[in-house]
Design a protein around this motif. Sequence first.
Motif, PDB file in Angstrom:
ATOM      1  N   THR A  71     -53.033   8.431 -42.884  1.00 50.77           N
ATOM      2  CA  THR A  71     -53.888   9.429 -42.723  1.00 50.77           C
ATOM      3  C   THR A  71     -53.565  10.353 -41.634  1.00 50.77           C
ATOM      4  OG1 THR A  71     -55.832   8.145 -43.700  1.00 50.77           O
ATOM      5  CG2 THR A  71     -56.476  10.086 -42.555  1.00 50.77           C
ATOM      6  N   VAL A  72     -53.248  10.012 -40.461  1.00 49.00           N
ATOM      7  CA  VAL A  72     -52.635  10.671 -39.364  1.00 49.00           C
ATOM      8  C   VAL A  72     -51.545  11.750 -39.941  1.00 49.00           C
ATOM      9  CG1 VAL A  72     -51.792  11.083 -36.970  1.00 49.00           C
ATOM     10  CG2 VAL A  72     -53.460   9.111 -37.807  1.00 49.00           C
ATOM     11  N   SER A  73     -50.590  11.108 -40.600  1.00 50.68           N
ATOM     12  CA  SER A  73     -49.331  11.777 -41.196  1.00 50.68           C
ATOM     13  C   SER A  73     -49.834  12.826 -42.170  1.00 50.68           C
ATOM     14  CB  SER A  73     -48.465  11.007 -41.868  1.00 50.68           C
ATOM     15  OG  SER A  73     -48.155  10.066 -41.072  1.00 50.68           O
ATOM     16  N   VAL A  74     -51.021  12.875 -42.909  1.00 51.51           N
ATOM     17  CA  VAL A  74     -51.473  13.651 -43.922  1.00 51.51           C
ATOM     18  C   VAL A  74     -52.112  14.803 -43.203  1.00 51.51           C
ATOM     19  CG1 VAL A  74     -53.101  14.228 -45.819  1.00 51.51           C
ATOM     20  CG2 VAL A  74     -51.674  11.948 -45.806  1.00 51.51           C
ATOM     21  N   VAL A  75     -52.750  14.591 -42.264  1.00 54.66           N
ATOM     22  CA  VAL A  75     -53.519  15.670 -41.479  1.00 54.66           C
ATOM     23  C   VAL A  75     -52.588  16.299 -40.775  1.00 54.66           C
ATOM     24  CG1 VAL A  75     -54.899  15.947 -39.594  1.00 54.66           C
ATOM     25  CG2 VAL A  75     -55.701  14.152 -41.062  1.00 54.66           C
ATOM     26  N   ALA A  76     -51.555  15.732 -39.975  1.00 52.25           N
ATOM     27  CA  ALA A  76     -50.511  16.307 -39.488  1.00 52.25           C
ATOM     28  C   ALA A  76     -49.850  17.406 -40.132  1.00 52.25           C
ATOM     29  CB  ALA A  76     -49.416  15.575 -38.759  1.00 52.25           C
ATOM     30  N   ALA A  77     -49.527  17.096 -41.532  1.00 53.30           N
ATOM     31  CA  ALA A  77     -48.680  17.848 -42.447  1.00 53.30           C
ATOM     32  C   ALA A  77     -49.662  18.980 -42.621  1.00 53.30           C
ATOM     33  CB  ALA A  77     -48.446  17.190 -43.814  1.00 53.30           C
ATOM     34  N   VAL A  78     -50.937  18.747 -42.959  1.00 57.24           N
ATOM     35  CA  VAL A  78     -51.736  19.828 -43.296  1.00 57.24           C
ATOM     36  C   VAL A  78     -51.844  21.088 -42.091  1.00 57.24           C
ATOM     37  CG1 VAL A  78     -54.230  20.612 -43.941  1.00 57.24           C
ATOM     38  CG2 VAL A  78     -53.157  18.743 -45.011  1.00 57.24           C
ATOM     39  N   VAL A  79     -52.200  20.431 -40.952  1.00 59.85           N
ATOM     40  CA  VAL A  79     -52.448  21.481 -39.672  1.00 59.85           C
ATOM     41  C   VAL A  79     -51.081  22.319 -39.568  1.00 59.85           C
ATOM     42  CG1 VAL A  79     -54.270  20.015 -38.897  1.00 59.85           C
ATOM     43  CG2 VAL A  79     -51.967  19.796 -37.904  1.00 59.85           C
ATOM     44  N   LYS A  80     -50.019  21.622 -39.917  1.00 55.92           N
ATOM     45  CA  LYS A  80     -48.727  22.513 -39.609  1.00 55.92           C
ATOM     46  C   LYS A  80     -48.721  23.744 -40.811  1.00 55.92           C
ATOM     47  CE  LYS A  80     -45.666  18.745 -38.135  1.00 55.92           C
ATOM     48  NZ  LYS A  80     -44.475  17.738 -38.568  1.00 55.92           N
ATOM     49  N   ALA A  81     -49.392  23.799 -41.708  1.00 51.75           N
ATOM     50  CA  ALA A  81     -49.354  24.757 -42.874  1.00 51.75           C
ATOM     51  C   ALA A  81     -49.892  25.859 -42.102  1.00 51.75           C
ATOM     52  CB  ALA A  81     -49.855  24.307 -43.995  1.00 51.75           C
ATOM     53  N   PRO A  82     -49.599  27.278 -42.501  1.00 52.05           N
ATOM     54  CA  PRO A  82     -50.540  28.442 -41.812  1.00 52.05           C
ATOM     55  C   PRO A  82     -51.878  28.516 -42.589  1.00 52.05           C
ATOM     56  CG  PRO A  82     -48.755  29.105 -43.719  1.00 52.05           C
ATOM     57  CD  PRO A  82     -48.677  27.531 -43.389  1.00 52.05           C
ATOM     58  N   TRP A  83     -52.829  28.807 -41.942  1.00 47.97           N
ATOM     59  CA  TRP A  83     -54.242  28.896 -42.557  1.00 47.97           C
ATOM     60  C   TRP A  83     -54.793  30.277 -42.007  1.00 47.97           C
ATOM     61  CZ3 TRP A  83     -54.844  25.831 -46.515  1.00 47.97           C
ATOM     62  CH2 TRP A  83     -54.427  24.498 -46.451  1.00 47.97           C
ATOM     63  N   SER A  84     -55.757  30.771 -42.792  1.00 46.88           N
ATOM     64  CA  SER A  84     -56.343  32.056 -42.130  1.00 46.88           C
ATOM     65  C   SER A  84     -57.388  31.893 -41.264  1.00 46.88           C
ATOM     66  CB  SER A  84     -56.812  32.810 -43.460  1.00 46.88           C
ATOM     67  OG  SER A  84     -57.457  32.085 -44.208  1.00 46.88           O
ATOM     68  N   SER A  85     -57.922  30.721 -41.246  1.00 44.84           N
ATOM     69  CA  SER A  85     -59.123  30.381 -40.376  1.00 44.84           C
ATOM     70  C   SER A  85     -59.370  28.842 -40.349  1.00 44.84           C
ATOM     71  CB  SER A  85     -60.385  30.879 -41.229  1.00 44.84           C
ATOM     72  OG  SER A  85     -60.825  30.373 -42.382  1.00 44.84           O
ATOM     73  N   GLY A  86     -60.201  28.433 -39.474  1.00 44.35           N
ATOM     74  CA  GLY A  86     -60.350  27.194 -39.414  1.00 44.35           C
ATOM     75  C   GLY A  86     -61.093  26.463 -40.818  1.00 44.35           C
TER      76      GLY A  86
END
Length: 265
Positions: A71-86
């Motif tokens: 799960t930590v790996s999945v979250v880390a992959a998601v937060v590395k992506a560019p996001w317009s907002s929280g």
Amino acid sequence: MTARDAATAALDLTVGGITTDATTAAELFAVVDLLDGQPMLRRSLSDPSSTDAARAGLAERLLAGKVSPTTVSVVAAVVKAPWSSGNALVAGLERQGVRIALEASRASGRLDTVERELFAVARTVDENPDLSAALRSLAYPLDGKRALVARLIAGKVDQVTEQLASRAVRARRRTFSLTVESYLEMAADLGGQKIARGTVAQPLDEDQATRLKAALQAQVGGAVTLLVHVDPKVIGGIRVSIDDDVYESTVAARLEDARRQLINL
């Protein structure tokens, strides 16, 4: 494909390369619930001025020992992506949780069941004005909405159906039903299928459903997920929609055509 679609597809591919299961999905939903209540943390994890590594490091420090390494790996992959907002980040994280839950159902041979059940739950909500209004109400607490849906389906559907129906109450696609619709689209994509939505006056028996599905697959030249809704208003026959194509063969439609012809005489 838009830049946003391309980014989403790239993230799906990255997360798809991580070995996950139903437990991963449940833990991701817990992380989503945590972030929904932490605006400052959401901003930090989606801060475009921070490096990908810094955002991933923050997520790893936050979650280490609290959820599985997967799960930590999945979250880390998601937060590395560019996001317009929280908020966009959290919605993207929840999307991955939904995909992982659906993938676990596909792996266990239960995806068709989950699709049919989610479709039926959404129809039930749409056809119940009081329930639909309660789920749309901003004044009604989220936990209360989830309790309403739980009472409707608890013990009657697959565990993943129950889990995803509860998540859909958050209505990240504006309404409960539209959110479920997005889940069905993800399920069809995972199964390499198109969704065929049929409306009939009476329930189809197994043989009728099999023959209809075969005919639709021959029509579109590929696999089809058939979702059938019973509506006595159609009187007889069937109406099927696939993407933007509609195949109409109902008594109600023929009567309407006859009425229009009489008016135009």
